[in-house]
Design an enzyme around this catalytic site. Structure first.
Site, PDB file in Angstrom:
ATOM      1  N   CYS A   1       0.833  -1.213   0.000  1.00  0.00           N
ATOM      2  CA  CYS A   1       0.000   0.000   0.000  1.00  0.00           C
ATOM      3  C   CYS A   1       0.866   1.262   0.000  1.00  0.00           C
ATOM      4  O   CYS A   1       1.539   1.562   0.996  1.00  0.00           O
ATOM      5  CB  CYS A   1      -0.917  -0.032   1.223  1.00  0.00           C
ATOM      6  SG  CYS A   1      -1.839   1.495   1.496  1.00  0.00           S
TER       7      CYS A   1
ATOM      8  N   CYS B   1      -0.057   3.959   2.639  1.00  0.00           N
ATOM      9  CA  CYS B   1       0.354   3.491   3.967  1.00  0.00           C
ATOM     10  C   CYS B   1       1.799   3.890   4.237  1.00  0.00           C
ATOM     11  O   CYS B   1       2.151   4.338   5.338  1.00  0.00           O
ATOM     12  CB  CYS B   1       0.218   1.976   4.076  1.00  0.00           C
ATOM     13  SG  CYS B   1      -1.465   1.346   3.865  1.00  0.00           S
TER      14      CYS B   1
END
Length: 320
Positions: A33, A36
């Site tokens: 991600c 993230c």
């Protein structure tokens, strides 16, 4: 204040942290991600500046490796930040939103400032020693009503004071101690035998023992010197049985093992304590020539599991 986020490796570990910390901030992420990774440095900084033992804990949860936790809290977008208060979700932030995350943190700053020292087991701000990374204080898993202490002096505190989360009165800087003794001390000799049942099956990683005998007094008690641990007993042993039984782990505490809080941080052989329903702490002898031995506080560090019926650990009556 320098502790960063705790990496969660199991649901049991996460459950233990929810029980031991009043506020838990959880970052659900994945290695693939991009957003993230972008917000990770900010989260790391917030964790290091705001973490408080027993009060505020920051954790990181890889949703791919911990899909059971992600599913339980309906995490469908990454990153997702959940704020837990007293074990329940209080706020949710979906996506890498630094402004919203900082806003929530500003509220945390105010709340952290209002958190005082607790009075229940496993909580409070008093920190006897560092907790190993990845584990939590699970002292609140102790079933207090089932504890039994043998050879305690009649005028010492009740066994439950050992698990109190407040700072021992012996550490008060003004030198005044509580009129009610908040420690236990042996009676006839320098031995104690303590039976501790748990509310769940736990994994024990570290034992923290605080002992604060008065300095300079002629008949002052000793600190524990040699300790034997036994696990998964349905009831307490007697002293002769303990002496004749091979312990799960034998521990020798030296003078250099005690920190400035009077606490010895004792690592356990973790592989032997993976499924623990009870532990017996046998103080076989004190660390000197004193006739008695004293313990002010006990902390149990590890992972907590699911609750279970305590009836299985009820002590056998004398007439049975």
């Amino acid at each position: 204040m320098s502790q960063g986020p705790v990496s969660i490796s199991s649901k049991e570990q996460f459950t233990g942290i929810l029980k031991s910390s009043k506020i838990v901030v959880a970052d659900f992420y994945a290695d693939w991600c991009g957003p993230c990774k972008q917000i990770a440095p900010l989260y790391e900084t917030l964790a290091k500046s705001l973490s408080r033992p027993g009060a505020v804990t920051f954790v990181k949860i890889n949703s791919d490796n911990n899909s059971d936790i992600a599913s339980e809290y309906s995490v469908s977008a990454l990153p997702t930040f959940l704020v837990f208060r007293d074990g329940k979700v209080d706020e949710t932030i979906r996506g890498a939103n630094p402004a919203q995350l900082k806003k929530v943190v500003e509220k945390l700053v105010t709340e952290v400032g209002s958190l005082g020292e607790g009075s229940g087991s496993g909580g409070g701000d008093w920190k006897p020693a560092e907790i190993p990374k990845g584990y939590s204080d699970i002292t609140d898993e102790v079933e207090l009503r089932g504890c039994e202490l043998l050879n305690a002096a009649d005028d010492a505190g009740p066994v439950k004071v050992l698990f109190d989360s407040s700072k021992p009165s012996a550490l008060n800087r003004d030198g005044n101690t509580s009129p009610k003794k908040d420690f236990v001390q042996s009676g006839a000799d320098d031995q104690l035998l303590l039976f501790i049942p748990f509310q769940s099956v736990v994994k024990l990683h570290t034992l923290q023992i605080t002992s604060l005998p008065p300095q300079g007094e002629e008949d002052a008690p000793a600190r524990p010197g040699v300790i034997h641990l036994y696990i998964n007993r349905p009831q307490n042993m007697d002293f002769s049985e303990a002496d004749d039984t091979e312990p799960t782990q034998a521990i020798e505490i030296n003078a250099g093992d005690w920190n400035s809080n009077g606490t010895a941080n004792i690592p356990l052989r973790f592989v032997k304590f993976q499924k623990t329903t009870s532990v017996i702490i046998y103080v076989q002898k004190g660390d000197g020539e004193a006739e008695t031995v004293r313990i002010d506080r006990l902390r149990l560090i590890g992972d907590a599991g699911a609750k279970r019926e305590m009836g299985k650990l009820q002590k056998v009556g004398e007439d049975e």
